[in-house]
Design a protein around this motif. Structure first.
Motif, mmCIF file in Angstrom:
data_model
loop_
_atom_site.group_PDB
_atom_site.id
_atom_site.type_symbol
_atom_site.label_atom_id
_atom_site.label_comp_id
_atom_site.label_asym_id
_atom_site.label_seq_id
_atom_site.Cartn_x
_atom_site.Cartn_y
_atom_site.Cartn_z
ATOM 1 N N TYR A 18 49.967 45.528 31.775
ATOM 2 C CA TYR A 18 49.546 45.196 33.133
ATOM 3 C C TYR A 18 48.081 44.772 33.242
ATOM 4 C CZ TYR A 18 54.092 46.583 34.789
ATOM 5 O OH TYR A 18 55.442 46.629 35.006
ATOM 6 N N GLY A 19 47.518 44.287 32.129
ATOM 7 C CA GLY A 19 46.204 43.647 32.195
ATOM 8 C C GLY A 19 45.036 44.594 32.406
ATOM 9 N N PHE A 20 45.146 45.831 31.906
ATOM 10 C CA PHE A 20 44.019 46.762 31.999
ATOM 11 C C PHE A 20 43.173 46.738 30.725
ATOM 12 C CE2 PHE A 20 46.658 48.371 35.413
ATOM 13 C CZ PHE A 20 45.728 48.784 36.360
ATOM 14 N N VAL A 21 43.808 46.962 29.576
ATOM 15 C CA VAL A 21 43.068 47.008 28.304
ATOM 16 C C VAL A 21 43.867 46.306 27.212
ATOM 17 C CG1 VAL A 21 41.966 48.498 26.576
ATOM 18 C CG2 VAL A 21 42.083 49.268 28.955
ATOM 19 N N PHE A 22 43.194 45.387 26.495
ATOM 20 C CA PHE A 22 43.819 44.694 25.366
ATOM 21 C C PHE A 22 43.106 45.075 24.077
ATOM 22 C CE2 PHE A 22 43.891 41.232 28.782
ATOM 23 C CZ PHE A 22 45.163 41.557 29.231
ATOM 24 N N PRO A 23 43.829 45.130 22.953
ATOM 25 C CA PRO A 23 43.119 45.279 21.671
ATOM 26 C C PRO A 23 42.242 44.040 21.479
ATOM 27 C CG PRO A 23 45.495 45.581 21.409
ATOM 28 C CD PRO A 23 45.281 45.027 22.786
ATOM 29 N N SER A 24 40.998 44.212 21.050
ATOM 30 C CA SER A 24 40.103 43.067 20.889
ATOM 31 C C SER A 24 40.591 42.164 19.760
ATOM 32 C CB SER A 24 38.684 43.552 20.587
ATOM 33 O OG SER A 24 37.805 42.459 20.579
ATOM 34 N N SER A 25 40.370 40.871 19.897
ATOM 35 C CA SER A 25 40.781 39.887 18.874
ATOM 36 C C SER A 25 42.277 40.016 18.579
ATOM 37 C CB SER A 25 39.980 40.085 17.572
ATOM 38 O OG SER A 25 38.621 40.308 17.825
ATOM 39 N N VAL A 402 54.309 54.157 38.553
ATOM 40 C CA VAL A 402 53.260 53.984 39.558
ATOM 41 C C VAL A 402 51.940 54.550 39.051
ATOM 42 C CG1 VAL A 402 54.007 56.125 40.708
ATOM 43 C CG2 VAL A 402 52.621 54.497 41.977
ATOM 44 N N LEU A 403 50.856 53.880 39.403
ATOM 45 C CA LEU A 403 49.523 54.407 39.135
ATOM 46 C C LEU A 403 48.954 54.923 40.456
ATOM 47 C CD1 LEU A 403 47.738 51.788 36.785
ATOM 48 C CD2 LEU A 403 48.820 53.943 36.134
ATOM 49 N N HIS A 404 48.808 56.259 40.558
ATOM 50 C CA HIS A 404 48.247 56.849 41.774
ATOM 51 C C HIS A 404 46.719 56.812 41.687
ATOM 52 C CE1 HIS A 404 52.195 58.395 42.982
ATOM 53 N NE2 HIS A 404 52.355 58.814 41.742
ATOM 54 N N GLN A 408 39.781 54.072 46.275
ATOM 55 C CA GLN A 408 38.459 53.425 46.218
ATOM 56 C C GLN A 408 38.225 52.728 44.879
ATOM 57 O OE1 GLN A 408 39.094 56.614 46.837
ATOM 58 N NE2 GLN A 408 38.231 57.194 48.812
ATOM 59 N N LEU A 409 38.959 53.150 43.846
ATOM 60 C CA LEU A 409 38.763 52.579 42.509
ATOM 61 C C LEU A 409 39.811 51.518 42.157
ATOM 62 C CD1 LEU A 409 37.968 55.808 40.412
ATOM 63 C CD2 LEU A 409 36.390 54.383 41.713
ATOM 64 N N ALA A 410 40.877 51.447 42.915
ATOM 65 C CA ALA A 410 41.988 50.536 42.569
ATOM 66 C C ALA A 410 41.500 49.096 42.427
ATOM 67 C CB ALA A 410 43.065 50.621 43.646
ATOM 68 N N PRO A 411 41.989 48.372 41.395
ATOM 69 C CA PRO A 411 41.535 46.990 41.168
ATOM 70 C C PRO A 411 41.914 46.060 42.323
ATOM 71 C CG PRO A 411 43.132 47.657 39.466
ATOM 72 C CD PRO A 411 42.898 48.847 40.336
ATOM 73 N N VAL A 412 43.129 46.227 42.845
ATOM 74 C CA VAL A 412 43.573 45.435 44.000
ATOM 75 C C VAL A 412 43.805 46.426 45.141
ATOM 76 C CG1 VAL A 412 45.372 43.900 44.913
ATOM 77 C CG2 VAL A 412 44.685 43.721 42.512
ATOM 78 N N LYS A 413 43.221 46.161 46.299
ATOM 79 C CA LYS A 413 43.352 47.101 47.420
ATOM 80 C C LYS A 413 44.601 46.822 48.254
ATOM 81 C CE LYS A 413 39.247 48.888 46.575
ATOM 82 N NZ LYS A 413 39.143 49.479 45.264
ATOM 83 N N TYR A 454 57.023 44.972 45.100
ATOM 84 C CA TYR A 454 56.486 46.315 45.350
ATOM 85 C C TYR A 454 56.263 47.054 44.025
ATOM 86 C CZ TYR A 454 57.437 46.219 50.435
ATOM 87 O OH TYR A 454 57.443 45.944 51.780
ATOM 88 N N ARG A 455 57.237 46.967 43.142
ATOM 89 C CA ARG A 455 57.144 47.670 41.840
ATOM 90 C C ARG A 455 55.951 47.163 41.028
ATOM 91 N NH1 ARG A 455 59.358 50.602 44.021
ATOM 92 N NH2 ARG A 455 61.484 51.386 44.001
ATOM 93 N N ARG A 456 55.736 45.847 41.095
ATOM 94 C CA ARG A 456 54.628 45.242 40.352
ATOM 95 C C ARG A 456 53.284 45.787 40.863
ATOM 96 N NH1 ARG A 456 56.924 40.025 39.864
ATOM 97 N NH2 ARG A 456 55.955 39.329 41.785
ATOM 98 N N GLN A 457 53.173 45.899 42.177
ATOM 99 C CA GLN A 457 51.928 46.412 42.759
ATOM 100 C C GLN A 457 51.771 47.914 42.489
ATOM 101 O OE1 GLN A 457 49.553 44.499 43.874
ATOM 102 N NE2 GLN A 457 50.793 42.633 43.754
ATOM 103 N N ASP A 458 52.888 48.661 42.496
ATOM 104 C CA ASP A 458 52.846 50.092 42.146
ATOM 105 C C ASP A 458 52.282 50.272 40.741
ATOM 106 O OD1 ASP A 458 54.001 50.812 44.543
ATOM 107 O OD2 ASP A 458 56.039 51.001 43.741
ATOM 108 N N ALA A 459 52.712 49.389 39.838
ATOM 109 C CA ALA A 459 52.332 49.513 38.417
ATOM 110 C C ALA A 459 50.856 49.247 38.168
ATOM 111 C CB ALA A 459 53.182 48.569 37.563
ATOM 112 N N ILE A 460 50.186 48.523 39.096
ATOM 113 C CA ILE A 460 48.738 48.315 38.920
ATOM 114 C C ILE A 460 47.925 49.182 39.893
ATOM 115 C CG2 ILE A 460 48.993 45.990 37.938
ATOM 116 C CD1 ILE A 460 47.931 44.914 40.682
#
Length: 514
Positions: A18-25, A402-404, A408-413, A454-460
Motif C-alpha cells: 500500500y505504498g508505505f515502505v519499499f525495500p531500497s533499490s 484496516v489501519l486505525h 492527525q497522522l493519517a497520510p490521506v484525511k 472503502y476497503r482501499r481507503q481502510d487499508a491506508i
C-alpha cells in the motif's frame, strides 16, 4: 510468539503493498537494511515529524530548531568519543563465513529462554482454564523456576561482560551456551573483536589532499557545536533547548526487524541546556513530557513503559528509555538522557575555544548541563503502523484490513467518491475535492465498486470517506463514512470541513499536551 511473527510479516507486506515502505533499490534485489518511503509512507512520516516539531518549537517559547550538516569536521567525532568508542563486538562463523554481533547472539539466547517460560505458562493456562493462577504458577512451578534461574545467571554474566568490555568472556558465553550459527548450524566461532559503526569517506579532490570525514552517526553533535551560535544570535537564556530532525548513518552489522534498525535512519532530537545542579529535576520533567506526547496519540497507554538504564554511559548521570510493545516485544523508541556537561566540555577542550554561558541572574559563567530527548522517526513510524494494523472480522464473515492510524497522522484525511461515473456525480465530487484540498490531504477515487473503494481507503488508514450520490444533486448532502466504526451519516456539504477538522486537527492534539 509465532503468531506475533506472523502478524509482523503481514505488517511488512502491507507496508509495501500500500505504498508505505519499499525495500531500497528494489529492482536490483534491494540493499540490506536500507528502505525507501512510498507515497503514503512519506506523508505519514512527515506528519509524525510535524507533530514532534510543533510540540517542541510551538509549545515551548524557549526551544528553537536548527538543521546542521551531515558532514562535520572529523575532530568533532574524536571529541564526542565516536572515533574511539563507537563499536560493536563482532564474531564470525568460520563455516558460513557470516558475521554476527556477539551481544545479539546472546540476547537471542536469552529471548529463547523467555519463550520457554511463556510456553510453559500458556500450556498450563490451557490445562487449568478459568481456575489458573498465573502469578502463583510463575512463582512455584519447578520448570519455570529452573528457566528463570538459568535466565538470571546468563543475564548477569552477559551484563558484566558488556560492562567490562570483556570480549573473551562474550565469546566464552557463546561457547558455553552452545550457540550455533543460524546458517551453518556449527559452533566454529572466531574471536570477538570490535568494529566501528561509522561510515568513513574522503573529502577533497586529490588523494593526497583529501581529508577523512564521517557520515554523522547521530544528530546531537550538530546541536552542541552550534550551541554558542544559537545562544548568541537568538539571545537565548538558560534553560533553553535546540531541536533538530535529520538523517544519521550507522554501519550496522546486524540490521533486522524491518525499519526498526537501519543503516540510514532519521532522528528527532532536542538538547535542553540547564544550570548545573538542576539537571535531574529537568530530566524528570522531560521524562513525563515525552511520555505524554506518545500517549496522546491514543495507541494504548499499556503499550508503553519506562526502562531505566542499569549501566550508564560514562558521561551520563541518569538515562531512561520509553519502550513500546512491538510485535517482537517491548523495544526502545525514545531515549531521555541527562548528559551532564560532557559534550560542551569535550568540544571546548578539542577546539580550544571557550564554550560557556554567562548567567546574568547568578553573575557567573559556567558550562551548561544537558538533558537530551532522542527519538527515531523510523521507529516511531513502525510503532504507529504496528499498533494500527488490524484484520477485522465483520458480521457477514468478511475480513477487512484496516489501519486505525491516529487521524492527525493519517497520510490521506478524506477520500471523495462519486457513486457512479455518470450523471454529473464525478463533477460534483471533484468540486468537493477542490474545496477540501486546501486544508486536508484529499483523494478522489472513482474506480471499482463503492465497497472496494472503502476497503482501499481502510487499508491506508483514511479516517473519512465521502460518497456523492444522486441525492447530493438535489439537496447538497453527502454520505460521510467513519473508518473505525464504518458508520455512515448524511451531512450537508457545508458542514464537512468542520467535521473533518475536529478529528484531524494537529493543533487540537497539541492542546491535549498542555
Amino acid at each position: 510468539m509465532a503468531q506475533q511473527e506472523d502478524q509482523f510479516k503481514k505488517i511488512v507486506s502491507h507496508a509495501k503493498e500500500y505504498g508505505f515502505v519499499f525495500p531500497s533499490s528494489d529492482i536490483y534485489d534491494g540493499l540490506s537494511a536500507v528502505y525507501d518511503y512510498g507515497q503514503n509512507g512519506v506523508e505519514l512520516k512527515n506528519n509524525i515529524k510535524r507533530y514532534w516539531w510543533e510540540s517542541m518549537t510551538l509549545m515551548h517559547d524557549n526551544i528553537v530548531g536548527i538543521d546542521s550538516a551531515i558532514f562535520m569536521h572529523p575532530t568533532i567525532w574524536k571529541a564526542s568519543g565516536h572515533v574511539d568508542a563507537f563499536n560493536d563486538p563482532l564474531i564470525d562463523n568460520r563455516d558460513s563465513k557470516k558475521r554476527y554481533r556477539a551481544d545479539v547472539l546472546i540476547e537471542d539466547e536469552l529471548a529463547k529462554i523467555e519463550d520457554k517460560i511463556e510456553k510453559e505458562v500458556t500450556k498450563a493456562a490451557k490445562r487449568f482454564g478459568d481456575s489458573f493462577n498465573e502469578t502463583l504458577y510463575r512463582e512455584t512451578n519447578p520448570r519455570v523456576l529452573e528457566y528463570k534461574s538459568k535466565y538470571n545467571a546468563l543475564h548477569e554474566r552477559f551484563a558484566q561482560a558488556m560492562s567490562d568490555n570483556n570480549l573473551e568472556e562474550l565469546r566464552q558465553i557463546i561457547i558455553d551456551c552452545e550457540i550455533v550459527c543460524p546458517i551453518s548450524g556449527t559452533r566454529n566461532w572466531t574471536e570477538v573483536r570490535q568494529f566501528n559503526l561509522m561510515f568513513k569517506t574522503e573529502m577533497g579532490s586529490t588523494a593526497d589532499g583529501a581529508m577523512s570525514v564521517y557520515l554523522r552517526p547521530e544528530t546531537a553533535q550538530g546541536i552542541f557545536v552550534n550551541f554558542l551560535n544559537v545562544q548568541k544570535t537568538g539571545r537565548m537564556r538558560i534553560p533553553f533547548g535546540i531541536a533538530q530532525i535529520g538523517k544519521a548513518f550507522r554501519n550496522e552489522i546486524v540490521a533486522r526487524q524491518f525499519i526498526f534498525r537501519m543503516r540510514e535512519f532519521e532522528q528527532m532530537e532536542m538538547q535542553f541546556f540547564v544550570r548545573p545542579g538542576e539537571e535531574l529535576e529537568w530530566f524528570k520533567k522531560w521524562k513525563e513530557t515525552r511520555m505524554k506526547w506518545h500517549k496522546a496519540l491514543g495507541m494504548g497507554d499499556q503499550k508503553y513503559r519506562y526502562h531505566d538504564h542499569e549501566k550508564l554511559a560514562h558521561y551520563a548521570n541518569a538515562a531512561t528509555d520509553i519502550e513500546f510493545e512491538m510485535p517482537f516485544g517491548f523495544k526502545e523508541v525514545e531515549g531521555i538522557h541527562s548528559r551532564t556537561n560532557f559534550d560542551l566540555s569535550q568540544h571546548e577542550k578539542f577546539c580550544g575555544k571557550k564554550i560557556q554561558y554567562f548567567d546574568p541572574e547568578l553573575g557567573e559563567s559556567y558550562t551548561p548541563y544537558v538533558i537530551e530527548t532522542s527519538i527515531g522517526v523510523d521507529r516511531m513510524f513502525l510503532t504507529v503502523l504496528a499498533s494500527s494494523y488490524e484484520e477485522q472480522k465483520l458480521e457477514n464473515g468478511e475480513v477487512r484490513t484496516v489501519l486505525h492510524l491516529p487521524a492527525q497522522l493519517a497520510p490521506v484525511k478524506v477520500a471523495v467518491m462519486p457513486l457512479v461515473k455518470k450523471d454529473g456525480l464525478p463533477e460534483k465530487a471533484q468540486e468537493i475535492v477542490n474545496t477540501l484540498k486546501f486544508n486536508f490531504a484529499t483523494q478522489y477515487d472513482e474506480k471499482d465498486s463503492i465497497g472496494k473503494r472503502y476497503r482501499r481507503q481502510d487499508a491506508i488508514g483514511t479516517p473519512f470517506c465521502i460518497t456523492v450520490d444522486h441525492q447530493t444533486l438535489d439537496d447538497n448532502t453527502v454520505t460521510l463514512r467513519h473508518r473505525d466504526s464504518m458508520q455512515q451519516e448524511r451531512v450537508n456539504i457545508s458542514d464537512i470541513e468542520s467535521i473533518i477538522d475536529k478529528e484531524v486537527s494537529l493543533s487540537k492534539l497539541l492542546k491535549t499536551l498542555v
